[in-house]
Design a protein around this motif. Structure first.
Motif, PDB file in Angstrom:
ATOM      1  N   MET A 103      84.480 -80.031  69.506  1.00  6.52           N
ATOM      2  CA  MET A 103      84.195 -79.997  67.802  1.00  6.52           C
ATOM      3  C   MET A 103      82.182 -80.048  67.964  1.00  6.52           C
ATOM      4  O   MET A 103      81.824 -78.928  67.178  1.00  6.52           O
ATOM      5  CB  MET A 103      84.152 -81.555  67.115  1.00  6.52           C
ATOM      6  CG  MET A 103      85.450 -81.590  67.071  1.00  6.52           C
ATOM      7  SD  MET A 103      86.583 -80.488  66.086  1.00  6.52           S
ATOM      8  CE  MET A 103      87.893 -81.291  65.601  1.00  6.52           C
ATOM      9  N   LYS A 104      81.971 -80.051  69.158  1.00 11.49           N
ATOM     10  CA  LYS A 104      80.011 -79.963  69.349  1.00 11.49           C
ATOM     11  C   LYS A 104      79.937 -79.680  70.347  1.00 11.49           C
ATOM     12  O   LYS A 104      80.441 -80.597  71.508  1.00 11.49           O
ATOM     13  CB  LYS A 104      79.871 -82.041  68.721  1.00 11.49           C
ATOM     14  CG  LYS A 104      78.955 -82.186  67.213  1.00 11.49           C
ATOM     15  CD  LYS A 104      79.114 -83.707  67.370  1.00 11.49           C
ATOM     16  CE  LYS A 104      77.696 -83.762  67.162  1.00 11.49           C
ATOM     17  NZ  LYS A 104      77.146 -85.575  66.933  1.00 11.49           N
ATOM     18  N   ASN A 105      78.822 -78.964  70.575  1.00 18.80           N
ATOM     19  CA  ASN A 105      78.794 -78.240  71.890  1.00 18.80           C
ATOM     20  C   ASN A 105      77.381 -77.331  71.378  1.00 18.80           C
ATOM     21  O   ASN A 105      77.375 -76.172  70.918  1.00 18.80           O
ATOM     22  CB  ASN A 105      80.105 -77.056  71.954  1.00 18.80           C
ATOM     23  CG  ASN A 105      80.180 -77.008  73.701  1.00 18.80           C
ATOM     24  OD1 ASN A 105      78.644 -77.018  74.101  1.00 18.80           O
ATOM     25  ND2 ASN A 105      80.911 -75.766  73.895  1.00 18.80           N
ATOM     26  N   VAL A 106      75.981 -77.428  72.537  1.00 18.78           N
ATOM     27  CA  VAL A 106      75.079 -76.843  71.468  1.00 18.78           C
ATOM     28  C   VAL A 106      74.924 -76.541  73.759  1.00 18.78           C
ATOM     29  O   VAL A 106      73.926 -76.038  73.822  1.00 18.78           O
ATOM     30  CB  VAL A 106      74.123 -77.181  71.281  1.00 18.78           C
ATOM     31  CG1 VAL A 106      74.231 -77.783  69.930  1.00 18.78           C
ATOM     32  CG2 VAL A 106      74.244 -79.388  71.505  1.00 18.78           C
ATOM     33  N   THR A 107      75.201 -76.194  74.147  1.00 18.34           N
ATOM     34  CA  THR A 107      75.512 -75.788  75.278  1.00 18.34           C
ATOM     35  C   THR A 107      75.003 -74.162  75.077  1.00 18.34           C
ATOM     36  O   THR A 107      76.150 -74.082  76.264  1.00 18.34           O
ATOM     37  CB  THR A 107      76.512 -76.192  76.668  1.00 18.34           C
ATOM     38  OG1 THR A 107      77.173 -77.550  76.517  1.00 18.34           O
ATOM     39  CG2 THR A 107      75.857 -76.234  77.919  1.00 18.34           C
ATOM     40  N   GLY A 108      74.255 -74.240  75.915  1.00 19.75           N
ATOM     41  CA  GLY A 108      73.439 -72.611  75.768  1.00 19.75           C
ATOM     42  C   GLY A 108      73.840 -71.641  74.885  1.00 19.75           C
ATOM     43  O   GLY A 108      73.848 -72.467  73.637  1.00 19.75           O
TER      44      GLY A 108
END
Lengths: 479, 412
Positions: free
Chosen positions: B152-157
């Protein structure tokens, strides 16, 4: 201390032109918006990832979008790298400068420009703090939903840069889900406006692309954010368990049963002890794992949801269920949780990880984390957003012990690799920064990263924005 | 007219090969799912067509994770059936324009995301793009690229996922999508206010959305269209609809509070779950304008401005319209195709937004910018992005902007 993470080699030519660059900037900005004295530059040498620090060439604190545009244009023409900065609360080193770069700090652009309740949105400058928006609209019954723990200090510009989340994003989403418009200065000083008060923007979703781009694509100077009507009431409830496994399964089954509370926060025993000592929140001290579950609505609504959650928790041997009895108690419960990082800082130096994993992997990753920490002979406190699998192990260490510092960094990297291998990702809300940069190849292939860097180049062909961040230095060659 | 060669890859590898082949042969590709929205956007003069319909099936679905992964060509109904088994749903409530656009096909999940098709609950639950967690797509170089993931939470790149959502096949051909799902609400009720003018309805909707009652959708159906809904039971009066969803106790409680708050607007009534579900689907699928021989615009503006736009238009031409998204989504039906410039100028004068020509004859479409033209620096930026993902401009060139070629040259 040994630095595991490398920065790009500073460009000696730029450094040698420092005084001419400073006079160039002085022509653009009022006196009090330009910092060049070495002692005054020190506060800008790092952010909340304090293990690394670099003095910038200069710091500018513009007051208007036009000034930002002029500064960026100047830097573009003279090939001076730029590091954007909000409040400097990045846990990933996203705002750490370097010797050949100037910092553009947005702290002076801190005005709320328009509150439009009919359209439930606010237009704000990038340097406005996260909490200020909710404070401004509170008396009218509205709030801005994403609530990172650093919300008293962190700025909307920084939140957009990192696509920040917070405890309540289980229900309300993260920054990207609460953003309607942006004003941005591009690499050559051109100012563009994207979106507006309509719910979606025309053309490509550039707002979605820019949110979370970590200051790599331009300088955002203004944003329009969504406001939501405040719930009638909200109530955090504490659920204590004898084992982390029980707590982990309880989270999975609450969500699986179709119940989505506003927040589900997890703390292990060390975290409970640290936070309780700091906040006197009334956390149960005889449990191994604690969930803070927040429900909201009217009394009837909260009771209905709570009943269902308690039923699930009972099937997982819940030991303590404690409802907050007053607004004061509720505030204390959240104070304890939101101060977790600061409170930990009182007893040791710490490094905060931010991997996200599928809910079914929570228990496995907690166990794996414990093993990794043990292997390096360190200590850990776990406090995180369990409802969306966003883990925050706090690795405790002594920064004055070089050997232990290296171990802490290595343990952190092992934990993040574990998160990716468990089907998750390196960072759920803090961003890559420099901290996780060199692990990007663990999550993405060379082609994936090349594609990201190619898109990045459409915004910043000479890579003047935030140069040492996000993309591993060794994969940049042919981008 | 020569036949466009149709390629139907059955795996991501075959998709990669097909695009690589096109790159090599300098062929232009028309990108499609089932083709239900073929008639939206500018005409693409293509050498070959690649359709994802043979890339079909749910790949992974763990219902307790609230996440599903499916191949891009999976029919939406297959997805929805699978979700219904676990009492779950797509929260953004994808709208279906097949009937409006005269297609007898069934849209694919890839098509839903590629066009960011979001229904009435978009107001509170976000759009398709908000639910999309991860994509695998083949870019214009024939490389299979992964972005995002299944958490749900992903700010990778960089969030290329958002970029692909709503890109109408111009940036890549999706092979697989991973998206968030939500539990179905236990019950649904819709509060109806009858007899409001467009302006009063706008203020009623704003008031409702400002209450702590979590209204999930808000629409206004003027008298001219209300007869099209629910088999005509509301014929002859305007209807303003406000939806409440969730646990039964909670909905009942909120219903009372919302009714109290709206008492000044007069005539209130309530419909329950089944009727509500039909009503909101009809609103999302543009029921009133199905089968009409008119030009249909989808207009997005600030919620407070939608009714002003319609009032202004009505001064110069015959117009029919209704409102979703609290008044911010306006479906406009015009008899004449001579008002494009006027419409877009009005939108600008009302604080901005955009208009998409959703249905018109081919002749009209070829003369009009189907999607809102962008200011020059943004158009140039978009063209640079396209060039970085599809350097030879072979994926649906010109579908979103007739000026693609010009802009591409400007971008180099």
């Amino acid at each position: 201390m040994t630095e595991l993470i490398k920065f790009l080699e500073p460009n000696a030519q730029i450094i040698s032109k420092r005084s001419s660059i400073i006079s160039g900037l002085a022509e653009i900005l009022p006196d009090d918006c330009l910092i060049t004295d070495e002692r005054e530059l020190v506060p800008f040498e790092t952010d909340a990832f304090i293990a690394y620090r670099r003095l910038p060439l200069a710091v500018v604190l513009p007051e208007t979008t036009e000034q930002v545009a002029e500064v960026v244009k100047y830097c573009h023409e003279h090939e001076v790298p730029i590091v954007p900065r909000g409040a400097g609360t990045s846990l990933a080193g996203g705002a750490i400068p370097q010797e050949d770069a100037i910092v553009i700090g947005l702290s002076k652009m801190n005005r709320i420009l328009d509150v439009d309740l009919a359209n439930r949105c606010a237009v704000v400058q990038a340097g406005v703090t996260n909490i200020a928006i909710s404070q401004e609209t509170d008396s009218e019954g509205f709030f801005y939903a994403p609530d990172p723990s650093s919300q008293l200090a962190c700025t909307i510009g920084g939140n957009i840069g990192m696509n920040s989340g917070g405890a309540h994003c289980l229900k309300y989403g993260v920054t990207t889900n609460n953003l309607l418009a942006l004003k941005m200065v591009m690499f050559d000083g051109t100012v563009i406006d994207l979106g507006g008060k309509a719910l979606d923007m025309p053309g490509y979703d550039l707002i979605g692309l820019l949110c979370g781009s970590e200051g790599q694509m331009g300088i955002i100077t203004e944003a329009t954010v969504k406001l939501l009507a405040k719930p009638e009431g909200a109530k955090p409830v504490l659920f204590g368990f004898d084992t982390p496994e029980d707590a982990g399964r309880c989270v999975r089954d609450v969500i699986g049963a179709g119940i989505i509370p506003v927040a589900i926060e997890y703390m292990d025993k060390p975290a409970i002890e640290i936070c309780e000592a700091f906040a006197n929140a009334g956390y149960p001290m005889d449990v191994e794992a604690l969930l803070i579950v927040e429900v909201e609505g009217s009394e009837a609504e909260m009771d209905a949801m709570l009943d269902k959650i308690i039923q699930v928790a009972k099937t997982h041997n819940v030991k303590t269920v404690k409802e907050s009895q007053s607004a004061f108690e509720a505030a204390l419960i959240w104070k304890g949780r939101k101060s977790a990082f600061g409170a930990t800082g009182r007893i040791a130096d710490y490094m905060c990880m931010d991997g996200t994993v599928p809910l079914s992997q929570l228990a496995f990753v907690l166990e794996g984390t414990a093993k990794i920490i043990e292997k390096y002979g360190l200590r850990v406190a776990n406090v995180f957003h369990a409802g969306d699998g966003n883990m925050h192990p706090l690795i405790l260490f002594n920064m004055n012990d070089p050997e232990e510092s290296v171990k802490a960094e290595q343990a952190g990297m092992d934990i993040l690799r574990l998160c990716v291998d468990a089907g998750g990702c390196l960072t759920g809300e803090h961003g890559v920064g420099i901290e996780k940069r060199d692990l990007m190849t663990h999550q993405y292939s060379k082609e994936d990263l090349d594609q990201q860097m190619a898109v990045r180049a459409a915004f910043d062909p000479q890579w003047i924005f935030n140069p040492s961040k996000v993309f591993p230095l060794e994969v940049r060659e042919d981008a | 007219m020569s036949e466009t060669k149709l390629i139907l890859p059955t795996s991501a590898d075959e998709l990669v090969d097909a695009v690589k082949g096109a790159v090599k042969g300098g062929k232009v590709i028309k990108v499609s799912g089932a083709g239900t929205k073929d008639v939206v956007g500018n005409h693409v003069a293509a050498d070959i067509e690649i359709s994802t319909t043979k890339l079909s099936g749910v790949t992974e679905y763990i219902h307790s994770e609230l996440v599903m992964t499916a191949q891009a060509g999976t029919p939406l109904s297959v997805i929805e059936k699978e979700l219904a088994k676990n009492n779950q749903m797509l929260a953004f409530e994808p709208s279906d324009y097949a009937q409006l656009l005269g297609s007898d096909k069934e849209q694919t999940i890839g098509g839903v995301f590629a066009t960011n098709m979001s229904g009435s609950r978009r107001l509170s639950a976000g759009a398709a793009r908000d639910a999309l967690l991860g994509v695998k797509f083949v870019n214009g170089k024939g490389q299979l690229i992964k972005s995002g993931g299944k958490v749900m939470k992903n700010v990778t790149g960089l969030d290329l996922v958002k970029l692909l959502a709503g890109s109408w096949g111009t940036l890549g051909i999706m092979s697989e999508v991973t998206f968030k799902v939500l539990p179905r609400p236990e019950i649904m009720k819709t509060i109806l206010i009858s007899g409001l003018s467009d302006a009063d309805a706008t203020s009623a909707m704003a008031k409702a959305m400002g209450q702590s009652t979590e209204v999930s959708s808000a629409a206004h159906l003027p008298q001219s269209v209300s007869g099209s809904f629910l088999d005509g039971v509301y014929d002859g009066q305007s209807i303003t609809a406000l939806r409440l969803e969730g646990l039964k106790e909670s909905v009942d409680d909120r219903e009372k509070r919302l009714m109290d708050a709206l008492s000044e607007y007069g005539n209130l009534s309530v419909i329950k779950t089944e009727q509500s579900a039909i009503l909101w689907q009809e609103i999302a699928n543009v029921k009133p304008f199905i089968g009409r021989d008119t030009i249909i615009w989808k207009v997005s503006v600030a919620p407070s401005e939608g009714h002003k736009l319609v009032a202004e238009l009505a001064k110069t031409t015959e117009v029919d319209a209704y409102y979703d998204w609290q008044g911010g989504l306006v479906w406009v039906s015009l008899k004449s195709d001579h008002y494009t410039t006027h419409l877009r100028q009005l939108i600008k004068s009302l604080g901005g937004g955009h208009a998409t020509l959703t249905r018109a004859t081919k002749d009209v479409r070829s003369e009009v910018d189907v999607f809102e033209p962008q200011p020059l620096p943004v158009a140039a930026l978009s063209a640079r992005i396209k060039a970085q993902i599809d350097p030879q401009n072979i994926l649906n060139p010109g579908r979103m902007s007739q000026n693609d070629d010009v802009m591409n040259k400007a971008a180099v």
